[in-house]
Scaffold this motif. Structure first.
Motif, PDB file in Angstrom:
ATOM      1  N   VAL A  27       0.398 107.112 -60.037  1.00  0.00           N
ATOM      2  CA  VAL A  27       0.588 106.511 -59.470  1.00  0.00           C
ATOM      3  C   VAL A  27       0.643 104.499 -60.332  1.00  0.00           C
ATOM      4  CG1 VAL A  27      -2.038 105.054 -58.099  1.00  0.00           C
ATOM      5  CG2 VAL A  27      -1.504 107.355 -58.781  1.00  0.00           C
ATOM      6  N   LEU A  28       1.382 103.740 -59.757  1.00  0.00           N
ATOM      7  CA  LEU A  28       1.146 102.357 -59.990  1.00  0.00           C
ATOM      8  C   LEU A  28       1.107 101.958 -59.470  1.00  0.00           C
ATOM      9  CD1 LEU A  28       3.701 100.208 -61.873  1.00  0.00           C
ATOM     10  CD2 LEU A  28       4.548  99.892 -59.243  1.00  0.00           C
ATOM     11  N   THR A  29      -0.226 101.251 -60.764  1.00  0.00           N
ATOM     12  CA  THR A  29      -1.362  99.980 -59.511  1.00  0.00           C
ATOM     13  C   THR A  29      -1.206  98.378 -60.092  1.00  0.00           C
ATOM     14  OG1 THR A  29      -3.026 100.193 -61.324  1.00  0.00           O
ATOM     15  CG2 THR A  29      -3.097 101.042 -59.541  1.00  0.00           C
ATOM     16  N   GLY A  30      -1.060  97.364 -59.768  1.00  0.00           N
ATOM     17  CA  GLY A  30      -1.334  95.846 -59.705  1.00  0.00           C
ATOM     18  C   GLY A  30      -2.323  95.559 -59.437  1.00  0.00           C
ATOM     19  N   ALA A  31      -2.371  94.268 -59.420  1.00  0.00           N
ATOM     20  CA  ALA A  31      -3.803  93.349 -59.582  1.00  0.00           C
ATOM     21  C   ALA A  31      -4.327  93.688 -58.131  1.00  0.00           C
ATOM     22  CB  ALA A  31      -3.101  92.248 -59.574  1.00  0.00           C
ATOM     23  N   GLY A  32      -3.591  93.863 -57.119  1.00  0.00           N
ATOM     24  CA  GLY A  32      -4.810  94.409 -55.771  1.00  0.00           C
ATOM     25  C   GLY A  32      -5.611  95.555 -55.951  1.00  0.00           C
ATOM     26  N   VAL A  33      -5.331  96.032 -57.440  1.00  0.00           N
ATOM     27  CA  VAL A  33      -5.994  97.109 -56.785  1.00  0.00           C
ATOM     28  C   VAL A  33      -7.662  97.110 -58.038  1.00  0.00           C
ATOM     29  CG1 VAL A  33      -4.773  99.094 -57.131  1.00  0.00           C
ATOM     30  CG2 VAL A  33      -5.760  98.352 -59.566  1.00  0.00           C
ATOM     31  N   SER A  34      -7.590  96.232 -58.228  1.00  0.00           N
ATOM     32  CA  SER A  34      -8.837  94.837 -59.010  1.00  0.00           C
ATOM     33  C   SER A  34      -9.190  93.756 -58.356  1.00  0.00           C
ATOM     34  CB  SER A  34      -8.120  94.403 -60.330  1.00  0.00           C
ATOM     35  OG  SER A  34      -8.445  96.230 -61.500  1.00  0.00           O
ATOM     36  N   ALA A  35      -8.559  93.611 -57.080  1.00  0.00           N
ATOM     37  CA  ALA A  35      -9.395  92.606 -56.178  1.00  0.00           C
ATOM     38  C   ALA A  35     -10.816  92.650 -55.944  1.00  0.00           C
ATOM     39  CB  ALA A  35      -8.079  92.644 -54.618  1.00  0.00           C
ATOM     40  N   GLU A  36     -10.972  94.249 -55.648  1.00  0.00           N
ATOM     41  CA  GLU A  36     -11.933  94.261 -54.732  1.00  0.00           C
ATOM     42  C   GLU A  36     -13.597  94.801 -55.584  1.00  0.00           C
ATOM     43  OE1 GLU A  36      -9.896  97.412 -52.283  1.00  0.00           O
ATOM     44  OE2 GLU A  36     -11.334  97.375 -51.269  1.00  0.00           O
ATOM     45  N   SER A  37     -13.109  94.360 -56.485  1.00  0.00           N
ATOM     46  CA  SER A  37     -14.029  94.464 -58.362  1.00  0.00           C
ATOM     47  C   SER A  37     -14.388  92.683 -57.726  1.00  0.00           C
ATOM     48  CB  SER A  37     -13.148  95.203 -59.231  1.00  0.00           C
ATOM     49  OG  SER A  37     -13.191  96.607 -59.524  1.00  0.00           O
ATOM     50  N   GLY A  38     -13.862  91.776 -57.548  1.00  0.00           N
ATOM     51  CA  GLY A  38     -14.055  90.322 -57.497  1.00  0.00           C
ATOM     52  C   GLY A  38     -13.213  89.752 -58.888  1.00  0.00           C
ATOM     53  N   VAL A  39     -11.524  90.743 -58.887  1.00  0.00           N
ATOM     54  CA  VAL A  39     -11.176  90.191 -60.024  1.00  0.00           C
ATOM     55  C   VAL A  39      -9.916  89.530 -58.972  1.00  0.00           C
ATOM     56  CG1 VAL A  39      -9.286  89.987 -62.123  1.00  0.00           C
ATOM     57  CG2 VAL A  39     -11.517  91.806 -61.861  1.00  0.00           C
ATOM     58  N   PRO A  40      -9.116  87.937 -59.122  1.00  0.00           N
ATOM     59  CA  PRO A  40      -8.526  87.701 -58.401  1.00  0.00           C
ATOM     60  C   PRO A  40      -7.339  88.569 -58.706  1.00  0.00           C
ATOM     61  CG  PRO A  40      -9.258  85.679 -59.377  1.00  0.00           C
ATOM     62  CD  PRO A  40     -10.647  87.318 -59.919  1.00  0.00           C
ATOM     63  N   THR A  41      -6.450  87.919 -57.791  1.00  0.00           N
ATOM     64  CA  THR A  41      -5.325  88.164 -58.325  1.00  0.00           C
ATOM     65  C   THR A  41      -4.162  87.714 -58.534  1.00  0.00           C
ATOM     66  OG1 THR A  41      -4.252  87.798 -55.999  1.00  0.00           O
ATOM     67  CG2 THR A  41      -4.993  90.253 -56.296  1.00  0.00           C
ATOM     68  N   PHE A  42      -2.864  87.696 -59.408  1.00  0.00           N
ATOM     69  CA  PHE A  42      -2.529  87.178 -60.209  1.00  0.00           C
ATOM     70  C   PHE A  42      -2.404  86.062 -59.739  1.00  0.00           C
ATOM     71  CE2 PHE A  42      -1.091  86.994 -64.331  1.00  0.00           C
ATOM     72  CZ  PHE A  42      -0.509  86.223 -64.692  1.00  0.00           C
ATOM     73  N   ARG A  43      -1.674  85.958 -58.761  1.00  0.00           N
ATOM     74  CA  ARG A  43      -1.153  84.660 -57.966  1.00  0.00           C
ATOM     75  C   ARG A  43      -2.485  83.796 -57.088  1.00  0.00           C
ATOM     76  NH1 ARG A  43       1.826  87.426 -58.682  1.00  0.00           N
ATOM     77  NH2 ARG A  43       4.368  86.568 -59.635  1.00  0.00           N
ATOM     78  N   ASP A  44      -3.583  84.633 -56.808  1.00  0.00           N
ATOM     79  CA  ASP A  44      -5.113  83.585 -56.457  1.00  0.00           C
ATOM     80  C   ASP A  44      -5.377  83.700 -57.719  1.00  0.00           C
ATOM     81  OD1 ASP A  44      -6.496  85.732 -56.321  1.00  0.00           O
ATOM     82  OD2 ASP A  44      -6.206  86.243 -54.609  1.00  0.00           O
ATOM     83  N   ALA A  45      -5.925  84.063 -58.897  1.00  0.00           N
ATOM     84  CA  ALA A  45      -6.706  84.005 -60.071  1.00  0.00           C
ATOM     85  C   ALA A  45      -6.877  82.687 -60.161  1.00  0.00           C
ATOM     86  CB  ALA A  45      -6.073  84.779 -60.804  1.00  0.00           C
ATOM     87  N   GLN A  46      -6.642  81.405 -59.270  1.00  0.00           N
ATOM     88  CA  GLN A  46      -6.504  80.544 -60.158  1.00  0.00           C
ATOM     89  C   GLN A  46      -8.318  79.712 -59.140  1.00  0.00           C
ATOM     90  OE1 GLN A  46      -5.582  81.150 -61.999  1.00  0.00           O
ATOM     91  NE2 GLN A  46      -4.492  79.122 -63.344  1.00  0.00           N
ATOM     92  N   GLN A  47      -8.926  79.577 -59.858  1.00  0.00           N
ATOM     93  CA  GLN A  47      -9.822  78.823 -58.508  1.00  0.00           C
ATOM     94  C   GLN A  47     -11.100  77.880 -59.785  1.00  0.00           C
ATOM     95  OE1 GLN A  47     -12.435  82.368 -59.615  1.00  0.00           O
ATOM     96  NE2 GLN A  47     -11.090  83.650 -57.459  1.00  0.00           N
ATOM     97  N   GLY A  48     -11.625  77.070 -59.682  1.00  0.00           N
ATOM     98  CA  GLY A  48     -12.085  76.232 -59.810  1.00  0.00           C
ATOM     99  C   GLY A  48     -11.368  75.144 -60.318  1.00  0.00           C
ATOM    100  N   TRP A  50     -10.003  75.907 -62.874  1.00  0.00           N
ATOM    101  CA  TRP A  50      -8.380  76.791 -63.674  1.00  0.00           C
ATOM    102  C   TRP A  50      -7.659  75.538 -62.410  1.00  0.00           C
ATOM    103  CZ3 TRP A  50      -7.440  77.115 -68.119  1.00  0.00           C
ATOM    104  CH2 TRP A  50      -8.539  76.535 -69.088  1.00  0.00           C
ATOM    105  N   ALA A  51      -8.254  75.563 -61.253  1.00  0.00           N
ATOM    106  CA  ALA A  51      -6.314  75.565 -59.426  1.00  0.00           C
ATOM    107  C   ALA A  51      -5.587  75.008 -60.165  1.00  0.00           C
ATOM    108  CB  ALA A  51      -8.100  74.792 -58.971  1.00  0.00           C
ATOM    109  N   ARG A  52      -6.009  73.720 -61.155  1.00  0.00           N
ATOM    110  CA  ARG A  52      -4.910  72.705 -61.112  1.00  0.00           C
ATOM    111  C   ARG A  52      -3.793  73.281 -62.127  1.00  0.00           C
ATOM    112  NH1 ARG A  52      -8.646  70.726 -63.757  1.00  0.00           N
ATOM    113  NH2 ARG A  52      -8.092  70.432 -66.165  1.00  0.00           N
ATOM    114  N   HIS A  53      -4.188  74.742 -62.555  1.00  0.00           N
ATOM    115  CA  HIS A  53      -2.661  75.027 -63.510  1.00  0.00           C
ATOM    116  C   HIS A  53      -1.812  76.166 -62.924  1.00  0.00           C
ATOM    117  CE1 HIS A  53      -4.178  72.747 -66.785  1.00  0.00           C
ATOM    118  NE2 HIS A  53      -5.631  72.965 -66.503  1.00  0.00           N
ATOM    119  N   ASP A  54      -1.361  76.607 -63.548  1.00  0.00           N
ATOM    120  CA  ASP A  54       0.102  77.380 -62.721  1.00  0.00           C
ATOM    121  C   ASP A  54      -0.533  79.307 -63.602  1.00  0.00           C
ATOM    122  OD1 ASP A  54       3.676  78.296 -62.390  1.00  0.00           O
ATOM    123  OD2 ASP A  54       1.882  79.142 -61.621  1.00  0.00           O
TER     124      ASP A  54
END
Ligand code: BV8
Length: 256
Positions: A27-48, A50-54
């Motif tokens: 089983v290979l997992t990526g950020a999407g399996v933690s999305a429903e825990s409320g951990v944003p995926t890597f590409r949408d990890a920027q909130q608030g 941190w929005a201005r940082h890549d």
């Protein structure tokens, strides 16, 4: 030809048979399996703030060298985010699959440690673990007690080297993966007869080549993702939808 199945559709009997007959599964997992825990995926990890940082700029040795305080604070923010969430039914379903399938190896790109928290035993963390910190010069472990003592500092000096700083024990872009972990991952991929890929865009290498190696060695592949990824063309089945819905449904097949 990939067969797409939506969450409201009945499961394909061929898929059910493949899963019940599987003897060696990865089983290979990526950020999407933690999305429903409320951990944003890597590409949408920027909130608030941190929005201005890549994240692609922050998760690099150059980013850390350029502004160690900014990168350290970014990881502290992510650690806080992870500390306030928990594994979801998808993580727990993967741990349950392992109880029913003799040889199941979890390979994750994620750094949140949620698979272990959910009960998975053998977890290959390709990109390290955000909960651990190391010295930027010697790469020696830095104990949490030291970080606690210096919690008012950013960046935090290392106890192991006069010019060292504390950094997260993760693999940054441009850094090589641990060769033992990567070797074990490819060995598992080469021997498996079923590769389940959940919650990954398939963009990051060398993680993205693990399913390719599995299929090249005769494995059949199931992908779980709400949308198509770079790996979808390798999949015989694309279970379209969230992993916290689909993974428990795979467990139900084995329980029936
Ligand atoms: C290396 C730790 C030698 C840090 C991370 C070959 C080809 C092209 C590029 C390269 C290549 N070889 C090397 C590279 C360069 C680079 C790379 O891959 N770049 C990419 C961006 C093109 N790779 C490296 O640098 C690697 N090192 O190979 O060393 C070398 C070095 C240089 C040059 C050549 C060789 C090191 C890569 C490791 C980077 N570190 N993490 C940190 O976390 O801070 S990777 C980081 O990105 C995260 O770990 C995360 O896992 C990953 C992003 O990928 P995903 O997990 O897939 O997450 P993403 O957000 O992209 O997608 C989420 C998916 O979930 C989506 O598909 C979405 O639809 C889905 N989803 C959403 N919700 C749900 C869901 N699915 C299911 N259920 C849901 N509810």
């Amino acid at each position: 030809m990939t067969r797409s199945i939506g969450v409201d559709a009945a499961l394909d009997p061929d898929l059910a048979r493949l899963l019940t007959q599987a003897r060696s599964v990865v089983v290979l997992t990526g950020a999407g399996v933690s999305a429903e825990s409320g951990v944003p995926t890597f590409r949408d990890a920027q909130q608030g703030l941190w929005a201005r940082h890549d994240p692609m700029a922050l998760a690099t040795p150059e980013g850390f060298a350029r502004d160690p305080a900014l990168v350290w604070d970014w990881y502290q923010w992510r650690r806080e985010l992870i500390a306030n969430t928990a594994p979801n039914p998808g993580h727990r379903a993967i741990a349950e699959l392992a109880e029913r399938i003799p040889d199941l190896v979890v390979i994750t790109q994620n750094v949140d440690g949620f698979h272990q928290l959910a009960g998975s035993g053998t977890v290959l963390e390709l990109h390290g673990n955000i909960q651990r910190s190391i010295c930027s010069r010697t790469r020696r472990d830095i104990p949490p007690s030291w970080l606690h003592e210096h919690a008012d500092r950013s960046p935090v000096p290392s106890p192991h080297h006069p010019h060292g700083l504390a950094r997260p024990d993760v693999v940054w872009f441009g850094e090589t993966l641990d060769e033992v972990v990567l070797g074990d991952a490819f060995a598992a991929a080469q021997r498996c007869d079923l590769m389940i890929v959940a919650g990954t865009s398939g963009v990051v290498h060398p993680a993205a080549s693990i399913p390719v190696v599995a299929v090249e060695h005769g494995a059949r592949m199931i992908e779980i993702n709400p949308v198509e990824s770079e790996l979808s063309q390798l999949a015989e089945w694309h279970l379209v939808g969230p992993s916290a819905t689909w993974l428990p449904r795979l467990v139900e097949i084995l329980v029936e």
